[in-house]
Design a protein around this motif. Sequence first.
Motif, PDB file in Angstrom:
ATOM      1  N   HIS A   1       0.847  -1.181   0.000  1.00 46.93           N
ATOM      2  CA  HIS A   1       0.000   0.000   0.000  1.00 46.93           C
ATOM      3  C   HIS A   1       0.884   1.233   0.000  1.00 46.93           C
ATOM      4  N   ARG A   2       0.565   2.173  -0.895  1.00 46.55           N
ATOM      5  CA  ARG A   2       1.417   3.360  -1.038  1.00 46.55           C
ATOM      6  C   ARG A   2       1.642   4.126   0.252  1.00 46.55           C
ATOM      7  N   ILE A   3       0.625   4.187   1.110  1.00 49.84           N
ATOM      8  CA  ILE A   3       0.798   4.946   2.358  1.00 49.84           C
ATOM      9  C   ILE A   3       1.778   4.223   3.296  1.00 49.84           C
ATOM     10  N   ARG A   4       1.690   2.897   3.338  1.00 47.38           N
ATOM     11  CA  ARG A   4       2.636   2.139   4.183  1.00 47.38           C
ATOM     12  C   ARG A   4       4.058   2.249   3.646  1.00 47.38           C
ATOM     13  N   LEU A   5       4.153   2.223   2.332  1.00 48.33           N
ATOM     14  CA  LEU A   5       5.450   2.397   1.668  1.00 48.33           C
ATOM     15  C   LEU A   5       6.014   3.770   2.034  1.00 48.33           C
ATOM     16  N   GLY A   6       5.147   4.760   2.027  1.00 50.06           N
ATOM     17  CA  GLY A   6       5.556   6.120   2.370  1.00 50.06           C
ATOM     18  C   GLY A   6       5.983   6.245   3.823  1.00 50.06           C
ATOM     19  N   ILE A   7       5.192   5.674   4.741  1.00 48.02           N
ATOM     20  CA  ILE A   7       5.516   5.742   6.178  1.00 48.02           C
ATOM     21  C   ILE A   7       6.890   5.106   6.424  1.00 48.02           C
ATOM     22  N   MET A   8       7.082   3.894   5.901  1.00 47.10           N
ATOM     23  CA  MET A   8       8.343   3.179   6.131  1.00 47.10           C
ATOM     24  C   MET A   8       9.515   3.933   5.512  1.00 47.10           C
ATOM     25  N   SER A   9       9.289   4.455   4.323  1.00 45.50           N
ATOM     26  CA  SER A   9      10.330   5.191   3.617  1.00 45.50           C
ATOM     27  C   SER A   9      10.802   6.391   4.451  1.00 45.50           C
ATOM     28  N   ILE A  10       9.863   7.067   5.078  1.00 43.69           N
ATOM     29  CA  ILE A  10      10.193   8.229   5.921  1.00 43.69           C
ATOM     30  C   ILE A  10      10.907   7.780   7.196  1.00 43.69           C
ATOM     31  N   LEU A  11      10.396   6.691   7.797  1.00 46.61           N
ATOM     32  CA  LEU A  11      10.984   6.239   9.073  1.00 46.61           C
ATOM     33  C   LEU A  11      12.343   5.551   8.909  1.00 46.61           C
ATOM     34  N   MET A  12      12.677   5.194   7.692  1.00 46.03           N
ATOM     35  CA  MET A  12      13.995   4.596   7.449  1.00 46.03           C
ATOM     36  C   MET A  12      15.085   5.680   7.506  1.00 46.03           C
ATOM     37  N   VAL A  13      14.705   6.895   7.135  1.00 45.17           N
ATOM     38  CA  VAL A  13      15.704   7.964   7.093  1.00 45.17           C
ATOM     39  C   VAL A  13      15.567   9.005   8.223  1.00 45.17           C
ATOM     40  N   ASN A  14      14.497   8.874   9.007  1.00 44.68           N
ATOM     41  CA  ASN A  14      14.317   9.748  10.177  1.00 44.68           C
ATOM     42  C   ASN A  14      14.054   8.870  11.390  1.00 44.68           C
ATOM     43  N   GLU A  15      14.824   9.047  12.439  1.00 46.53           N
ATOM     44  CA  GLU A  15      14.678   8.152  13.592  1.00 46.53           C
ATOM     45  C   GLU A  15      13.288   8.226  14.230  1.00 46.53           C
ATOM     46  N   LEU A  75       3.078  12.965   3.729  1.00 45.17           N
ATOM     47  CA  LEU A  75       2.368  12.034   2.850  1.00 45.17           C
ATOM     48  C   LEU A  75       1.089  12.612   2.242  1.00 45.17           C
ATOM     49  N   GLU A  76       0.671  13.755   2.774  1.00 47.74           N
ATOM     50  CA  GLU A  76      -0.561  14.400   2.288  1.00 47.74           C
ATOM     51  C   GLU A  76      -1.754  13.446   2.314  1.00 47.74           C
ATOM     52  N   VAL A  77      -1.994  12.892   3.502  1.00 44.39           N
ATOM     53  CA  VAL A  77      -3.121  11.968   3.673  1.00 44.39           C
ATOM     54  C   VAL A  77      -3.996  12.446   4.834  1.00 44.39           C
ATOM     55  N   THR A  78      -5.183  11.854   4.940  1.00 42.83           N
ATOM     56  CA  THR A  78      -6.080  12.236   6.038  1.00 42.83           C
ATOM     57  C   THR A  78      -5.654  11.541   7.336  1.00 42.83           C
ATOM     58  N   ASP A  79      -6.124  12.076   8.457  1.00 41.29           N
ATOM     59  CA  ASP A  79      -5.830  11.506   9.773  1.00 41.29           C
ATOM     60  C   ASP A  79      -6.220  10.027   9.844  1.00 41.29           C
ATOM     61  N   GLY A  80      -7.456   9.744   9.429  1.00 42.63           N
ATOM     62  CA  GLY A  80      -7.983   8.383   9.547  1.00 42.63           C
ATOM     63  C   GLY A  80      -7.206   7.395   8.716  1.00 42.63           C
ATOM     64  N   ASN A  81      -6.898   7.812   7.499  1.00 49.23           N
ATOM     65  CA  ASN A  81      -6.145   6.982   6.584  1.00 49.23           C
ATOM     66  C   ASN A  81      -4.751   6.672   7.138  1.00 49.23           C
ATOM     67  N   LEU A  82      -4.086   7.710   7.596  1.00 48.58           N
ATOM     68  CA  LEU A  82      -2.738   7.534   8.153  1.00 48.58           C
ATOM     69  C   LEU A  82      -2.783   6.644   9.398  1.00 48.58           C
ATOM     70  N   ALA A  83      -3.752   6.923  10.284  1.00 49.93           N
ATOM     71  CA  ALA A  83      -3.862   6.165  11.533  1.00 49.93           C
ATOM     72  C   ALA A  83      -4.057   4.672  11.281  1.00 49.93           C
ATOM     73  N   SER A  84      -4.880   4.329  10.281  1.00 52.74           N
ATOM     74  CA  SER A  84      -5.158   2.915  10.041  1.00 52.74           C
ATOM     75  C   SER A  84      -3.918   2.181   9.519  1.00 52.74           C
TER      76      SER A  84
END
Lengths: 99, 99
Positions: free
Chosen positions: A13-27, A38-47
């Motif tokens: 899922h693109r949002i999960r890919l985005g979250i992991m991608s960010i957390l790989m380079v930021n502690e 990621l320019e996503v909604t609260d609910g979408n990101l939270a899930s």
Amino acid sequence: MSIIDNINKLFDHRIRLGIMSILMVNEKVNFKRLKELLEVTDGNLASHIKALEKSEYIVVEKSFIDRKPNTQYGATKLGRAAFKKHIEALENIIKRQMK
Amino acid sequence: MSIIDNINKLFDHRIRLGIMSILMVNEKVNFKRLKELLEVTDGNLASHIKALEKSEYIVVEKSFIDRKPNTQYGATKLGRAAFKKHIEALENIIKRQMK
């Protein structure tokens, strides 16, 4: 062995890919910042955070800054290893396109 | 612009990624061969083929070989362009990991 064997379903899922991608380079990154990046909604990101947390790929750290709650996220060792494997699998698919 | 903007939702599934990846390098592939290459079930493969067909990323070609039905699949121009864009977006995410 199939070409998609090492593609991790949890990152399908693109949002999960985005979250992991960010957390790989930021502690540590907080919810607001992830949302902005990621320019996503609260609910979408939270899930999607919940799904990654459940599989122990990310950890949540709750604290307070000036009495305001500040929730931060970070990738676990397990998550980092799984994401690296996933990226390698994607690279293999990309390489096929270049032949 | 977010880092996941060009990640195509329609390719947010490993099986679809696999199908497109195969059809980018092979002009026509039949159902049986796709199934073997991806190591997936009939139902699973059929549902993802349908989704890609609906968005006009792949085309279905039905014919007969020795009176037996032979259904072949191929990527459309639209599908090829969309997949290339998706691969480029994945490459950008991968590059971020290497900084």
